[in-house]
Structure formats: C-alpha cells, structure tokens
Design an enzyme around this catalytic site. Structure first.
Site, PDB file in Angstrom:
ATOM      1  CG  ASP A  57      -8.408   3.488 -11.054  1.00  0.00           C
ATOM      2  OD1 ASP A  57      -8.851   3.971  -9.996  1.00  0.00           O
ATOM      3  OD2 ASP A  57      -7.922   2.349 -11.128  1.00  0.00           O
ATOM      4  CG  ASP A  82      -9.116   6.318  -6.324  1.00  0.00           C
ATOM      5  OD1 ASP A  82      -9.331   6.198  -5.109  1.00  0.00           O
ATOM      6  OD2 ASP A  82      -8.995   5.348  -7.088  1.00  0.00           O
ATOM      7  NE  ARG A 139      -5.517  -2.812  -2.304  1.00  0.00           N
ATOM      8  CZ  ARG A 139      -6.569  -2.018  -2.531  1.00  0.00           C
ATOM      9  NH1 ARG A 139      -6.411  -0.718  -2.519  1.00  0.00           N
ATOM     10  NH2 ARG A 139      -7.748  -2.521  -2.778  1.00  0.00           N
TER      11      ARG A 139
END
Length: 1156
Positions: free
Chosen positions: A793, A407, A598
């Site tokens: 995670d 990830d 992001r």
C-alpha cells in the site's frame, strides 16, 4: 531547427552541466558574455502519436507481432506470384485486425491529446512588467513568476517566493502526487517573503541555482541568491521550498513562486513511468502453440510440394491434355518452380495460423476487465473505493498465482494507530481515561485529584508533542492569520494531520494527557502543558530518512537552553544513548513488540552555546552545498544525533484489517503460499503473523536472524535445511531479517530458496524496499518459475509490486504510489480472496478454452483443404470459395467464442469462494498443458477427417450427383468442386459451433443468441451470396450452389449424420472422464445449492435433485458395472460456509434445472 534535431538525435543535449541557474523574472545579467540556458516549455505531453506519425508508428508497432508480420508476408506472396487464393483472403482479415487495433489505439491517444490540451490551455497568471498578466499554462517559461490562488493546482514546479502571510508560509496537499491528504507546510526564505505584490517581485534581483530535473518527489537541492544593497545573501533551498506541479494550494489566499522546472521536466511528468511489459503464462503458451502450428503449416506445405512433384514424375500427369505447358514453363528453373509451388501451398494452408486470435484475446481481456470494477463485493463503502484495473493483460494470471508476497503495515493492518503503552525512565505506563498511569495501578487508585506529572514524565510528553512534522487544520475561509489566536487554545475545531499515522496518534495521546501541541506561529512551536502556554523556538528540523530511521528537532526552550529531541526505531536510537534506563527500556520495547505494538524510542540532548554554534555552522554548510548535499547532511546529522539521553519508548497499536485471517487461510487452502515482507522489527512482525493466521501456534518457527558473517549465515541455513528434512511432518515457518537476508543472497541463493520453499509460511522483517524486490525476483527466477503476486500500500512497496508477475495495490493511507504502479488495486486485503479464487479462476478457464478452441477450429478449417489436394493432383485448387475463406474467422465463428470467454463459469462464484481448494484444479497452467493442447489439436484433425471423408463417402454415389463429381439439374452443369467444398464448409461451421456449445456450462441469453444466431447468419448469408449475381465480383462460381445444395434431402441427411458422428465421441469422452476421474471442480458442479441444480454440463446434470443421475451417467456406470444409487450424495454438507451475500456481476441468472 537544426539544434532541435541535434538534441533529438542526442548529439547536443540541452543540459550541459549538473546544475541550472534560473534568474527570477528573467532578469538576466547585462554583460554581453552571458548565454541563457535553454529549458523545456511548459507543455505536458502524455500522448503517444501525432497526426504525422500515427500511421507509420502504429503500423510498425503492430507488425512487430509475429502473426501480423506473418500474414503480411503471405499477402505479399499472393501479390507477387500466382497463388490458388485471392490476395483478399489474407489481406482482408489482416486489414480488419490492423484497423480495429489502430482505431482502438488511436481513440485512446485522442483522449490523451484532449486531456493534454485541457491542461496546457488552463488559464494562469504570471508577473510581467510589474503587473499580473493572464496567459495559458503552456506559455509559462522557466524564470517566470507565477501567482496561484487558493484551491488551484500549481502549473509548474515553483520555488515559493512569498504568500499572503508575513511568515511566507503556505499549506498544500499532494494527494494527486502521492495520495497523502494531510496538509504540508512550505515556506519562503525571509528575503523574498516580504515581496507580496507583483511590483515588488518585479524589482527583485535574485537567482536560483538548483540541480537538474530528477524524478524523486521528496528531494530538491538548491540555493537562492538575493542581491540587496550591493550585498549577496545566499539561502539554502530544499523540498520545503518547492511547490510541485499537480499539488493544490490550501488554507492560503495566494502565493507567488518562480518556475524552475516546466513541462516534461517537472517531477510529476518525470514520474510518468511506463511500466515494464508483463506477459502472462497464457500468452507464453499461446506463442508456443503458434510456433507448433507454424511447424505444422511448413510440414503440410513441404509435403504437398514433394507429393506434387512425385505425382508429376508420371508424364501422364505432368502435362495432361487439358493443361499443356507453355515454352516459358518448360524452360523455367526447377528450383524456382519448387519455391513457387511451396509458397503457393503456404498461402493455401496459411489460415491454420489464427490471425483473429490476437484481436479476440485483446477484446476479451479489455471487456472482461470491467467485471472486476463492477463487482459490488469488491467495493468498499466506507472509503467509497471500488476495485481498479490498471492492466487488463494479466486477468488470467490471477488464476495462476502460487506465491503471495504481502506488506504488513497498511496491507494486513488498518494503518490506524492507537496509543497503548509507553516506557518512561524504566517504568511502564498506560493510558486510562486520558491519564498516564504506571503499570499495575488503576484509575480508581489515583482518585479524582488533578493529574500531576513528574519532571521525567513531563519532559517525555513534551518531547513527543514537539518532535514531529504534524500540521493543524482549522475550520476557516482564508489564511490562518485570523485564526491563530484560536489556535493558541485547544480549539474543538483543531485537527491534526500527519504524513505518518504514528505521529498523529502520539500527538493526540499527549493532548489527552495534558500536553497539547497548538501549532507553529512564526518561528515558535507552541504547546500547552495543563493550560500553561510554552513557546519553543524551532531552530532546525532534521528530517526522517530510511537510512537513519529517525527524525529530530533542534529547539530553544523558554529558559534559553538549546535542546535536541529525537525519536526513531530502537536500533537507530539505543546505540547512540549514553544515559537513561537503557536496559529496562530495551526490555519494555521487546515486550511491546511481543504484543504486536509498533515501537518508537525517544531521546534528547542538551547543547551549550559553543556546541550549538558548531552544529549550526555544519548544518548551514551542508544545506547550502550543491554537490554531495545528501552525504554532507548525513555526516552533520550523525554529528548532532549522538551522546543522547534516553527518555523512554512508545507502543502504538495497528489493528488488523477485517477478515485478514480468513483470507490468508483461504489462500493457503487454495495451494497459495503467503510470505510477509515488512520493515517492522522481528517481535512485532511475528506477533502480527500469529494474530492474522500467517503463523500457527502449532507451527515450528525457524529463525535466520542476526547473522554476522557469510560463513555463520551459511552454517545456519544448512542447519535449518537439515532440521526441515528431519521434521518433514511438521509445518515450519521461517523468520528472516534484512541483514541476514543480505548475507544469504551473496552466494547461498539456492540454499536459501530451498529452505524458504520447504516452509509453509515465510516472514521477512526489517526489510528495505529494494530487498523486498530482490526476494520477489529470487523467487520468480527459481527453477520452478512460480507465478508471484505482490501486495502493498505504500511507496516502499512499489519496487516489489513492479517486480512480481502480478502487482496489487491497496488503497490505504500511505499514498497512491503503490496503486498507481500496480496492475490491480483493491481497497482491502480481504478482497484478494475473491479477486483470485473467483475472478482469477473464471478468467483463466475462459481464456484457456478460447485459445485452444481457436486452434481447434482452424485445424478443422484447413485440414480438408490439405486432404483435397490428394484428389486434385496437388494442383493447389482451393476447396472453399474465397469469401468463405475470408469470413470464417471474422463472422461465422467469432462471436460465440467471444461471448463464451466473457461469461463462462464452471462453478458459481459463491462456491468458488467458499471452497478455495477448487483453485488447485487450474494451477500450474493445467488447462493449457501440452497434453490438453494436443488433445484439442488431434480432435480438430479427427473432426476434419470426418467432415471431408464423411461428405465424400455419403455423397459421391448419390443419384443426384454424377460420378464425375458434377451435379446435373435443370439442364445445366454446376462444378462439383464448389458444391463439395460448400457442403464440407457447412458441416464444419455447424460442428465447431456446437462443439463450443458442448463446452459451455453457464448459459445466458447472449450465449443462445450468438450460438444459434451464428449458424442462422451463415445460412442467410450463403443464400443471399449464392442467390444473386453480384456485379462487383469477377467470378460467379457460387451462384445458386448453396440453394441447389440444400434442396437435396441427401445433403441434409449427410449434415446431420456427420455432425452427430463428430460430437458423440466427444460427449462419451466427457462423460467417461467425468464419472471415472472427476476433478474437484466437476464434483462441485453436481451440487449447486438446495434449490435444485443449474446447468452444470450440457450433457451431464441432475434434473430433479442431488440423487438422480443423468441418463448418460447412469448408462455409463451400468456399462462399467459401477452404478450405485447410494454412492451419489452431496459432496459438501449443508452446514458448510457459503457466501449468500454474493453481489458479483458474475452471478448472472443461470438456467433452471428444467431447462437443462
């Protein structure tokens, strides 16, 4: 009892409907037709066994193992027919293995029982007859009203009825469920929130209708019906009304809740997932070897049986004068005699199958797993987290990984967000010294004037500070009631908590810029705009979900206008926007993503009174529905979140974790390919891949994105495959998005995997959790069957972690679901390098040698037994005493290999980590290949021939031995059978122990103790066993045999000659291969730092430094004409990077060069 039995057998399931009805305080209807539903009690049961079923259940599970079942059959055969060995020889080792395993499993289950009793016996308070009564947790029933105080955990799944606050709200943490440490706000419906005492709650006439238990922690569908003044009021219930077992009450003095799910029906218990059994490549190889040895056993037994009857075809040997047949034997069936003889030979040779291999492997894996937790290099000081082992069965698989699928967010990055830029009404802004500054301007140009925001800027910041689920924590002792006045100001003790780090970063950013979210008081969300308090009435929250990829809040502004604020991914907001600077915002979002930020897009919508009434009606109907609630809510949300006015977008930075780039480079050097699977958009993911070294600037980046149809996707895949073939010299990287992946997996899996495997690195973006698991499954089921490792995670990585051969959980900020469902857990991605390159390497070479050594020493053990039959007319006479047969694998040869398998190191850890290419030497299960296995097996047969014929040739004409095989001494006869067998056994024990010593590169005091101690123990035991007349033995065949045997000088000479003859060829072979075709690992053993050399090999090492060959090596080189003193030099430069701060538990003090 009968109904319980029917339920257990599945004939009478306890839940007949899709919903359950819970009457609060168990006030059931008074009419006679009502039959109460039956629910589970509140006991938690994590144990596997009970006192009554432990023995049968445990035995059943153990005998499902092929080796255990095989030895059980052999034991039963020994009991039923006349066999050459005592049933004890098979029964005792089997009993030992079964007992040790049963004790281990029983102890683990006793610990689970103990933990269950502590939980089930915990004191709780329930409301009974209008007052609080203390009882035990296991006594709580569905419908009971439970009181929980501050900092206590909830003993069952409760629907919140009231709290010490008038608003009926409370704060909880769910860290024990999902690892999220932020405070979550839960609320009661207004009709029950006023019932704050036990007496009021006792008089409450209400019922809860809800779904049957399910494991989803974040889903709850129900409704509460309250009867007031002969009128029924219906309120919807959702996840915000449910307090889950295991969560903890915070910042609230006490709450009252009604139990709706109890015991094993609570969501916490339903999430006790028994992970699918993963089997390592070593275990599969071990099973293959067992089948081969079973074939050898059957071949030897069949051959011996046939040769026996061929020999007995001569009447002289069929019925010798000393062994006349009885009438019964003469008249018995030849077929039955053949079967009986075959089974007798099967029993005689059965020890070629090593039963103790299983228990030794289990002990090695269990004890060896502690090294990972003890390794200080895998300890993260900041978070106080050490490495965690959840599955010790896969230790050696860490040394076989070919693909790492990871990830991005929280795994490669810190998941600590920092606001960087935003776009408002088509203009880019950045934060400078807490001020919102348009791009191109500096703080100096703005001067010292007080900050001023335009109406567009202010609306954007208000939308960001109001559209979230952030909670606020204050330094206080009891509930928030006394501290709310302080909350209305910007208290220095106020701290934001959020389930999403993005939300926390954005709210903190708006606070620095002058728009401060100060909390929720009653129905109002309060903000301060440059010190001016504004209250927005919170009407509805449209929660975030993975399908919509956005969340919204419906508010009533101070002016009375109904507003919708929405934020989410650009793909879920921009298609619904009808006004605002849409094109410019798109460009800015792409620019933010190219910088690795992001992105979130923010929009709003205004409602008229009529429009809001329609919205409120639809939401109420959807939320009170018991059937298909999710679908109806999705329809209502789509109706509301449309015709949006675009306000702008935000860019938040997520920093890379420390040493991510170095770790990925090390994995690539080790021959491991790294794939990144993320839900982020393409531009962000590519930017992060470039910054972390996953993609290189010189790499040719190929794209399989934005495919619209199956045919278009197939054409693009063929183009990519052709391009890779044409440019095979260049390294390629592949970018795939979620939509294109779905199309590729519809029928082009083979072509897609061909393209992916031809690329050096693969990046999959916009991936759903199940798509991540599909990629892992597709990769591991491809024809090459590569070993995969998944790292993640968050809860969205669980399916990928469980699907891979090895799952690694990162102890990050997205909860502990990934950690709980993983095989191993580490605090940072950088620890993955040492976990694989050092621990994986060591575990693999240890267990590979353990498995093959076990088969080798059992071949050495049984082959002389087979050869002896040629000298005893295949009479099934055993060569060894039954005690030696029993103790060979249990005592005489067990400890050296166990200690070896715990501490062996071919190369020191810092060298393994600084030279990742050494990992390639053990890839693809190379140490357990069929070629290596056959070498060990042939070596075992060769040594066995040396033992048997060496003893026979050296001793059969010795003057102390008579020609008929009997020893004549002190006027008493001793049968030569036991003397010869004991001599062979003695040579064998010494040889197989020294063979392991030759294989040992890393000597500790424990290796010395068990190696030489095992040999000494054999001699001491044999002296006592043969030197005393034991009253409990029915025969005394071994009396004085060992003492008299070793009193002969010829015996000592034979032992020394045979042992040396067996081991010298092995030494020559090792030296020959080591100097002509050395592996990278063997070359690395020549250099172990500047302070001389550790013991790199028992026979081949430097004693003075890097340029002095061992005498064996020199002799070998001179013989082959290849000796060149100048050729031997340090294979690595002194400037090469090492890890001097290696604090691993693995780095035990090695032998000095002078000890070599």
């Amino acid at each position: 009892m009968l109904r319980w039995m029917r339920e257990q057998l599945g004939f009478d399931p306890p839940h007949q409907s899709d919903t359950r009805t819970v009457y609060i305080a168990n006030h059931f209807p008074q009419h006679g037709h009502y039959v109460p539903q039956r629910f589970a009690d509140n006991r938690i049961i994590s144990s596997k066994y009970t006192v009554w079923n432990f023995v049968p259940k445990n035995l059943f599970e153990q005998f499902r193992r092929i080796a255990n079942f095989y030895f059980l059959i052999i034991f039963l055969v020994q009991l039923m027919i006349d066999t050459p060995t005592s049933p004890v020889t098979s029964g005792l080792p089997l009993f030992f293995v079964i007992t040790v395993t049963a004790i281990k499993q029983g102890y683990e289950d006793w610990l689970r029982h103990k933990a269950d009793n502590e939980v089930n016996g915990a004191p709780v308070f329930v409301v009974r007859s209008g007052s609080l009564v203390q009882t035990r947790s296991k006594s709580i029933r569905v419908g009971d009203i439970v009181r929980v105080a501050k900092d206590e955990t909830f003993p069952a799944d409760l629907v919140l009825l009231s709290s010490d606050r008038i608003s009926g709200t409370c704060h909880i943490t769910t860290a024990s469920l999902d690892g999220e440490t932020n405070l979550k706000t839960h609320c009661a419906v207004p009709e029950t929130a006023v019932c704050q005492t036990a007496s009021k709650l006792e008089g409450l006439q209400a019922m809860v209708e809800c779904q049957q238990p399910e494991a989803d922690l974040y889903r709850f569908v129900g409704r509460l019906t309250v009867k007031q003044n002969e009128e029924e009021i219906v309120r919807p219930l959702g996840p915000e009304n449910l307090l889950l077992r295991g969560a903890r009450l915070k910042n609230t003095r006490e709450i009252f809740g009604v139990a709706v799910y109890t015991g094993m029906e609570t969501k916490m218990a339903l999430n006790y997932k028994s992970k699918s059994q993963k089997r390592s490549a070593v275990e599969k190889s071990m099973n293959t070897f067992l089948i081969i040895y079973l074939g050898i056993l059957l071949l030897e037994a069949t051959l011996s049986t046939i040769l026996k009857y061929a020999w007995q075809a001569n009447s002289q040997w069929d019925e010798p004068f000393y062994n006349r047949k009885t009438e019964q034997e003469k008249n018995s069936s030849q077929i039955l005699k053949f079967i009986s003889d075959f089974l007798a030979f099967l029993v005689l040779y059965n020890f070629i199958i090593p039963i103790s291999l299983y228990v030794t492997v289990e002990m090695q894996k269990f004890l060896g797993s502690f090294f990972i937790g003890w390794d200080l290099d895998l300890y993260h000081e900041e978070s106080n987290e050490k490495a965690q082992v959840n599955t010790s069965d896969l230790n050696e698989e860490l040394g076989q990984v070919e693909y790492v699928l990871t990830d991005k967010t929280g795994t490669l990055t810190e998941n600590e967000m920092q606001f960087r830029e935003c776009s408002i009404n088509g203009i880019k802004y950045q934060e400078i010294n807490g001020r919102l500054v348009p791009e191109g301007m500096t703080d100096d140009l703005l001067g010292e004037s007080s900050p001023h925001l335009s109406s567009e800027e202010e609306l954007f910041l208000k939308a960001v500070s109001l559209c979230h689920t952030v909670q606020i924590s204050y330094d206080q002792t009891d509930g928030l009631g006394k501290s709310f006045p302080q909350a209305n100001g910007s208290s220095p003790h106020m701290e934001y908590y959020a389930s999403s780090p993005d939300e926390k970063a954005l709210v903190e950013a708006t606070k620095r810029m002058g728009v401060t979210f100060t909390g929720i008081k009653g129905e109002n969300m309060e903000i301060k705009t440059f010190g001016r308090l504004e209250k927005y009435k919170l009407l509805h929250v449209l929660e975030f979900d993975a399908n919509r990829r956005r969340m919204s809040v419906l508010l009533q502004a101070p002016s009375g206008v109904k507003l919708l604020f929405t934020k989410g991914a650009e793909s879920s907001i921009l298609p619904y926007a009808i006004s605002g600077s849409i094109e410019k915002t798109k460009l800015h979002v792409d620019e933010f993503a190219m910088k690795g930020l992001r992105t979130l897009v923010v929009a709003c919508r205004r409602f008229s009174s009529e429009e809001y009434e329609e919205v409120d009606r639809r939401l109420h109907e959807a939320r009170t529905a018991l059937q298909h609630r999710d679908e109806r809510l999705a329809e209502a949300f789509d109706f509301i979140e449309r015709d949006l006015e675009l306000l702008g977008a935000t860019g938040v930075e997520d920093k890379l974790q420390e040493k991510v780039q170095e770790t990925i480079e090390a994995l690539c050097l080790a021959g491991i390919k790294v794939w990144v699977l993320t839900g982020d958009k393409q531009e962000t993911a590519v930017s992060v891949s470039l910054s972390c070294g996953h993609f290189h600037r010189t790499m040719n980046i190929l794209e399989l994105v934005q495919q619209k149809s199956d045919s278009e996707c197939t054409d693009q895949l063929r183009k990519l495959a052709r391009r890779i073939r044409e440019d095979h010299v260049i390294q390629h990287g592949l970018v795939v998005d979620g939509v294109s992946l779905s199309l590729a997996l519809r029928g082009q899996e083979k072509l897609f995997m061909e393209v992916c495997k031809s690329c050096t690195a693969v990046l999959c973006c916009r991936m759903a959790p199940l798509q991540k698991a599909k990629v892992v499954r597709l990769l591991k089921t491809s024809p090459e069957k590569p070993i995969t490792l998944a790292v993640g995670d968050g809860a969205n990585d669980v399916s990928m972690i469980q699907e891979a051969h090895v799952g690694i959980g990162i102890m990050g900020k997205e909860g502990r679901q990934a950690v709980g469902n993983s095989d191993y857990a580490i605090a940072r991605f950088k620890f993955l390098a040492k976990l694989l390159l050092v621990h994986g390497h060591c575990y693999y070479i240890r267990i590979a040698t353990l498995v093959q050594y076990f088969f080798y020493k059992n071949v050495c053990f049984i082959t002389p037994q087979f050869l002896y039959q040629f000298f005893c007319l295949f009479s099934q006479q055993t060569l060894y005493d039954s005690v030696y047969l029993t103790l060979y694998n249990i005592c005489f040869t067990s400890l050296p290999i166990l200690v070896y398998s715990l501490f062996e190191q071919l190369v020191q850890p810092h060298v393994l980590q600084s030279k990742p290419a050494l990992y390639r030497d053990i890839s693809k299960n190379s140490l357990l290949s069929m070629k290596t296995f056959l070498c060990w097996t042939l070596m075992g047969f060769g040594h066995a021939f040396f033992f048997f014929f060496g003893c026979y040739l050296l001793m059969h004409e010795d003057t102390s031995l008579m020609g008929n095989g009997q020893i004549l001494k002190a006027n008493r006869l001793m049968f030569g059978n036991w003397t010869f067998g004991t001599l062979v056994f003695t040579v064998m024990v010494i040889t197989v122990t020294l063979k392991l010593a030759l294989e040992t590169h890393f000597w500790t005091w424990m290796n010395h103790f068990v190696t030489w101690g095992s040999i000494a123990f054999y001699f001491i035991f044999s002296f006592f066993y043969g030197g005393i007349l034991w009253p409990f033995l029915h025969t005394q065949d071994m009396y004085c045999v060992f003492v008299e045997l070793l009193s002969s000088g010829s015996v000592w000479f034979a032992i020394i000659v045979i042992v040396i003859s067996c081991l010298v060829p092995d030494i020559i072979k090792k030296v020959f291969y080591r100097h002509l075709w050395p592996t990278s690992t063997q070359m690395s053993q020549l250099i172990e730092g500047d302070s001389g050399v550790s013991c790199v090999d028992s026979m081949c090492c430097f004693s003075e430094g890097e340029r002095q060959h061992s005498w064996v090596g020199q002799a070998m080189e001179r013989t082959l004409g290849r000796w060149d003193p100048t050729r031997i030099s340090r294979s690595w430069r002194t400037s090469d990077p090492f890890y001097p701060s290696d604090r691993s538990i693995l780095t035990l003090s090695s032998m000095e060069a002078s000890h070599c």
